[in-house]
Design a protein around this motif. Structure first.
Motif, PDB file in Angstrom:
ATOM      1  N   LEU A 144      -8.080   2.368  -2.698  1.00 51.92           N
ATOM      2  CA  LEU A 144      -6.620   2.130  -2.343  1.00 51.92           C
ATOM      3  C   LEU A 144      -6.240   2.759  -1.128  1.00 51.92           C
ATOM      4  O   LEU A 144      -5.448   3.325  -0.554  1.00 51.92           O
ATOM      5  N   LYS A 145      -6.836   4.521  -1.533  1.00 56.71           N
ATOM      6  CA  LYS A 145      -6.527   5.142  -0.365  1.00 56.71           C
ATOM      7  C   LYS A 145      -7.067   5.073   0.910  1.00 56.71           C
ATOM      8  O   LYS A 145      -7.053   5.619   1.958  1.00 56.71           O
ATOM      9  N   ILE A 200       0.569  -1.026   0.092  1.00 60.21           N
ATOM     10  CA  ILE A 200      -0.181  -0.414   0.281  1.00 60.21           C
ATOM     11  C   ILE A 200       1.198   1.475   0.315  1.00 60.21           C
ATOM     12  O   ILE A 200       0.343   2.088  -0.444  1.00 60.21           O
ATOM     13  N   SER A 201       2.156   1.389   0.270  1.00 62.11           N
ATOM     14  CA  SER A 201       3.343   2.656   0.468  1.00 62.11           C
ATOM     15  C   SER A 201       3.068   2.974  -0.603  1.00 62.11           C
ATOM     16  O   SER A 201       3.387   4.426  -1.554  1.00 62.11           O
ATOM     17  N   LEU A 239       1.636   6.095  -2.148  1.00 60.82           N
ATOM     18  CA  LEU A 239       2.241   6.749  -1.695  1.00 60.82           C
ATOM     19  C   LEU A 239       3.158   7.612  -1.964  1.00 60.82           C
ATOM     20  O   LEU A 239       3.650   8.324  -1.982  1.00 60.82           O
ATOM     21  N   TYR A 287      -8.344   2.541   1.425  1.00 57.53           N
ATOM     22  CA  TYR A 287      -7.908   1.101   2.427  1.00 57.53           C
ATOM     23  C   TYR A 287      -6.684   1.330   3.509  1.00 57.53           C
ATOM     24  O   TYR A 287      -6.290   1.040   4.436  1.00 57.53           O
ATOM     25  N   LEU A 288      -6.094   2.457   2.955  1.00 58.40           N
ATOM     26  CA  LEU A 288      -4.770   2.668   3.478  1.00 58.40           C
ATOM     27  C   LEU A 288      -5.248   3.604   4.807  1.00 58.40           C
ATOM     28  O   LEU A 288      -4.538   3.233   5.778  1.00 58.40           O
ATOM     29  N   TYR A 289      -6.277   4.032   4.862  1.00 60.53           N
ATOM     30  CA  TYR A 289      -6.758   4.679   5.992  1.00 60.53           C
ATOM     31  C   TYR A 289      -6.703   3.822   7.218  1.00 60.53           C
ATOM     32  O   TYR A 289      -7.092   3.684   8.170  1.00 60.53           O
TER      33      TYR A 289
END
Length: 235
Positions: free
Chosen positions: A125-126, A82-83, A86, A128-130
């Protein structure tokens, strides 16, 4: 091997994507078989691929000197890497395959390029990152404040969700490493859950007997994690 079209539907982050985004994703990834104990990333290692598990699941483990502690888990509800969303291509944690099975794998450069033309996937995905950020924060608090028995119940539920079987191949030594406690603590916690009729443990095998009872025995962290995932990603 699972067809790549079925595989995209099996992962919850990819299911129900718009046709154009789904087809573009499928065209740039491959289905791979992950084996138990396989290391996908080492901390600080370059992330060369993103993984979207189908029926496998992956532990993400923090390493401190000679100690290891699982802080997150990714199965068909999520992804590994997931990085990359970013723009960071360095792995923060050890990624260890805990449940063997299949996953979709996509090259990091292709994945980042794909996000530019995939607004729905990018948004998911953003979110999911949260969810992952909250999972990491909850894990830190859970380790500090909650009893081993509650944490073991939570961990078994998380594994059960992803393994899709009531029989889990787990030794006390492995559980102690995952939860960051002494083996004796795991033994006492497992005995307590077994006495309550929630699990059965024998020679490295744990069988889930009463899932609802296990939910009640778990700390509130498990329910909170599930609720947040539903709020953010099941639209």
């Amino acid at each position: 091997m699972t067809s790549i079209f079925h595989a995209a539907d099996a992962n919850q982050l990819l299911a129900d994507l718009p046709v154009a985004e789904r087809d573009a994703f499928i065209a740039t990834c491959e289905t791979v078989q992950l084996t138990f104990g396989e290391v996908l990333y080492q901390p600080t290692q370059q992330v060369t691929h993103a993984y979207f598990p189908i029926d496998s699941f992956i532990s993400q483990i923090a390493i401190l000197v000679d100690s290891r502690l699982e802080v997150a888990m990714a199965g068909r509800e999520g992804m590994l890497g997931i990085s990359l969303v970013l723009g960071v291509e360095e792995a923060p944690l050890l990624a260890l395959v805990q449940g063997e099975g299949q996953a979709l794998r996509i090259n990091a450069a292709n994945f980042q390029r794909l996000l530019l033309s995939s607004p729905v996937l990018h948004q998911r995905l953003k979110r999911y990152l949260y969810v992952v950020m909250n999972q990491l924060a909850n894990s830190a608090a859970c380790i500090h404040f909650h009893r081993i028995e509650e944490r073991l119940a939570r961990w078994l539920l998380m594994t059960h969700d992803r393994a899709k079987t009531n029989t889990l191949q787990l030794t006390h030594e492995f559980l102690a490493m995952m939860l960051g406690v002494r083996r004796a603590g795991i033994t006492l916690a497992a005995i307590a859950l077994q006495t309550r009729g929630l699990i059965r443990y024998h020679r490295g095998e744990i069988i889930i007997i009463d899932r609802q009872g296990l939910i009640e025995a778990s700390c509130k962290c498990y329910a909170d994690d599930c609720a947040l995932y539903s709020k953010m990603l099941i639209l």
